[in-house]
Motif scaffolding. Structure first.
Motif, PDB file in Angstrom:
ATOM      1  N   THR A 173      -4.690   3.628   0.887  1.00 42.69           N
ATOM      2  CA  THR A 173      -4.718   2.537   1.862  1.00 42.69           C
ATOM      3  C   THR A 173      -3.370   1.817   1.800  1.00 42.69           C
ATOM      4  N   THR A 174      -3.076   1.013   2.833  1.00 40.42           N
ATOM      5  CA  THR A 174      -1.745   0.403   2.906  1.00 40.42           C
ATOM      6  C   THR A 174      -1.621  -0.839   2.020  1.00 40.42           C
ATOM      7  N   TRP A 175      -0.535  -0.897   1.313  1.00 40.79           N
ATOM      8  CA  TRP A 175      -0.154  -2.046   0.475  1.00 40.79           C
ATOM      9  C   TRP A 175       1.244  -2.484   0.904  1.00 40.79           C
ATOM     10  N   PHE A 176       1.417  -3.799   0.985  1.00 43.34           N
ATOM     11  CA  PHE A 176       2.711  -4.350   1.391  1.00 43.34           C
ATOM     12  C   PHE A 176       3.169  -5.396   0.380  1.00 43.34           C
ATOM     13  N   TYR A 177       4.418  -5.823   0.571  1.00 43.52           N
ATOM     14  CA  TYR A 177       4.930  -6.931  -0.219  1.00 43.52           C
ATOM     15  C   TYR A 177       5.157  -8.109   0.719  1.00 43.52           C
ATOM     16  N   SER A 178       4.507  -9.206   0.432  1.00 39.43           N
ATOM     17  CA  SER A 178       4.692 -10.409   1.247  1.00 39.43           C
ATOM     18  C   SER A 178       5.918 -11.164   0.770  1.00 39.43           C
ATOM     19  N   ARG A 179       6.892 -11.291   1.660  1.00 33.84           N
ATOM     20  CA  ARG A 179       8.114 -12.010   1.306  1.00 33.84           C
ATOM     21  C   ARG A 179       7.846 -13.506   1.139  1.00 33.84           C
ATOM     22  N   SER A 180       6.945 -14.054   1.962  1.00 35.99           N
ATOM     23  CA  SER A 180       6.670 -15.493   1.877  1.00 35.99           C
ATOM     24  C   SER A 180       5.843 -15.842   0.632  1.00 35.99           C
ATOM     25  N   ARG A 181       4.854 -14.998   0.327  1.00 32.63           N
ATOM     26  CA  ARG A 181       3.993 -15.287  -0.825  1.00 32.63           C
ATOM     27  C   ARG A 181       4.484 -14.615  -2.103  1.00 32.63           C
ATOM     28  N   GLN A 182       5.488 -13.744  -1.936  1.00 34.81           N
ATOM     29  CA  GLN A 182       6.081 -13.017  -3.071  1.00 34.81           C
ATOM     30  C   GLN A 182       5.035 -12.299  -3.915  1.00 34.81           C
ATOM     31  N   LYS A 183       4.147 -11.601  -3.230  1.00 38.57           N
ATOM     32  CA  LYS A 183       3.171 -10.796  -3.963  1.00 38.57           C
ATOM     33  C   LYS A 183       2.714  -9.608  -3.123  1.00 38.57           C
ATOM     34  N   LEU A 184       2.118  -8.637  -3.792  1.00 44.12           N
ATOM     35  CA  LEU A 184       1.571  -7.466  -3.106  1.00 44.12           C
ATOM     36  C   LEU A 184       0.304  -7.847  -2.366  1.00 44.12           C
ATOM     37  N   TRP A 185       0.079  -7.193  -1.256  1.00 37.78           N
ATOM     38  CA  TRP A 185      -1.233  -7.358  -0.610  1.00 37.78           C
ATOM     39  C   TRP A 185      -1.727  -6.034  -0.066  1.00 37.78           C
ATOM     40  N   ASN A 186      -3.015  -5.859  -0.206  1.00 38.12           N
ATOM     41  CA  ASN A 186      -3.701  -4.669   0.282  1.00 38.12           C
ATOM     42  C   ASN A 186      -4.290  -5.060   1.632  1.00 38.12           C
ATOM     43  N   LYS A 187      -3.696  -4.508   2.679  1.00 37.44           N
ATOM     44  CA  LYS A 187      -4.117  -4.848   4.052  1.00 37.44           C
ATOM     45  C   LYS A 187      -5.630  -4.631   4.212  1.00 37.44           C
ATOM     46  N   GLY A 188      -6.334  -5.673   4.641  1.00 41.92           N
ATOM     47  CA  GLY A 188      -7.776  -5.559   4.893  1.00 41.92           C
ATOM     48  C   GLY A 188      -8.639  -5.860   3.687  1.00 41.92           C
ATOM     49  N   GLU A 189      -7.999  -6.187   2.560  1.00 39.03           N
ATOM     50  CA  GLU A 189      -8.770  -6.446   1.333  1.00 39.03           C
ATOM     51  C   GLU A 189      -9.796  -7.565   1.555  1.00 39.03           C
ATOM     52  N   THR A 190      -9.378  -8.612   2.276  1.00 42.77           N
ATOM     53  CA  THR A 190     -10.271  -9.745   2.526  1.00 42.77           C
ATOM     54  C   THR A 190     -11.114  -9.528   3.784  1.00 42.77           C
ATOM     55  N   SER A 191     -10.467  -9.069   4.852  1.00 43.02           N
ATOM     56  CA  SER A 191     -11.141  -8.941   6.161  1.00 43.02           C
ATOM     57  C   SER A 191     -11.987  -7.681   6.276  1.00 43.02           C
ATOM     58  N   GLY A 192     -11.716  -6.720   5.407  1.00 39.74           N
ATOM     59  CA  GLY A 192     -12.383  -5.418   5.545  1.00 39.74           C
ATOM     60  C   GLY A 192     -11.665  -4.493   6.514  1.00 39.74           C
ATOM     61  N   HIS A 193     -10.600  -4.997   7.152  1.00 36.57           N
ATOM     62  CA  HIS A 193      -9.858  -4.205   8.142  1.00 36.57           C
ATOM     63  C   HIS A 193      -8.804  -3.332   7.452  1.00 36.57           C
ATOM     64  N   LEU A 194      -9.305  -2.428   6.651  1.00 36.67           N
ATOM     65  CA  LEU A 194      -8.433  -1.542   5.887  1.00 36.67           C
ATOM     66  C   LEU A 194      -7.752  -0.510   6.775  1.00 36.67           C
ATOM     67  N   GLN A 195      -6.643   0.000   6.266  1.00 33.92           N
ATOM     68  CA  GLN A 195      -5.911   1.074   6.947  1.00 33.92           C
ATOM     69  C   GLN A 195      -5.887   2.289   6.027  1.00 33.92           C
ATOM     70  N   TYR A 196      -6.555   3.348   6.434  1.00 34.33           N
ATOM     71  CA  TYR A 196      -6.597   4.567   5.627  1.00 34.33           C
ATOM     72  C   TYR A 196      -5.446   5.486   6.029  1.00 34.33           C
ATOM     73  N   VAL A 197      -4.640   5.822   5.053  1.00 35.57           N
ATOM     74  CA  VAL A 197      -3.394   6.558   5.285  1.00 35.57           C
ATOM     75  C   VAL A 197      -3.679   8.014   5.645  1.00 35.57           C
ATOM     76  N   GLN A 198      -3.108   8.450   6.769  1.00 29.02           N
ATOM     77  CA  GLN A 198      -3.240   9.850   7.171  1.00 29.02           C
ATOM     78  C   GLN A 198      -1.952  10.624   6.877  1.00 29.02           C
ATOM     79  N   ASN A 199      -0.821  10.083   7.306  1.00 31.32           N
ATOM     80  CA  ASN A 199       0.474  10.748   7.103  1.00 31.32           C
ATOM     81  C   ASN A 199       1.545   9.686   6.859  1.00 31.32           C
TER      82      ASN A 199
END
Lengths: 108, 108
Positions: B45-71
């Protein structure tokens, strides 16, 4: 009303995703400053700002591989642009149609 | 052979374009550091780095709107990532399916 003032140029630049309108293929990402963005609006072809050469460039000016602008979108934060284009020839300087021609495989 | 060493993290970050695999719709752009890129490879699943919060985030972790990586692709310069995903629900925090829901019209 959507207008250029809604776009945030971070340190003078905004990343622009270029997508082929007809196929949906993502072709490239490059950076625009406000001047290049305005040139795109005026001319209907893509203009970018080269950070390494520190100058504007009209994509395809030399190669003939111009990108004709179909639609321009900006994101919820106003800090990324998406441009749908009609691509003449190849988008990538390598001759590949898209710059994203290499895949990284996940081990499963 | 394509591998993580081919990716250039400029000041530690690389922009990642997220595209819906099924529709070709461009959903969002966010930034990854090397750690978030590896987390994406590990978890699928997609993970990003938030420049404003200076931490990693797993997209959809809270909302459930996850992104499953295909390619996963990277561009000719190795400084931009393209990830094709299966999007659960909406990609944008506004509730829109894509973050690019606003259009700028050229005057013709």
């Amino acid at each position: 009303m959507c207008k250029i003032e809604d776009i945030k140029f971070n340190e003078g630049l905004v990343p622009a995703i270029i997508q082929e309108a007809e196929t949906g293929e993502v072709l490239m990402l490059a950076y625009m400053n406000e001047e290049s963005f305005k040139k795109m609006l005026e001319t209907g072809t893509t203009w970018f700002y080269s950070r390494s050469r520190q100058k504007l460039w009209n994509k395809g000016e030399t190669s003939g591989h111009l990108q004709y602008v179909q639609n321009i979108y900006y994101d919820c934060d106003g800090d990324t642009i998406l441009v749908k284009v009609k691509q003449v020839g190849a988008a990538c300087h390598t001759g590949e149609h898209t710059c994203f021609y290499r895949e990284i495989k996940r081990e499963k």
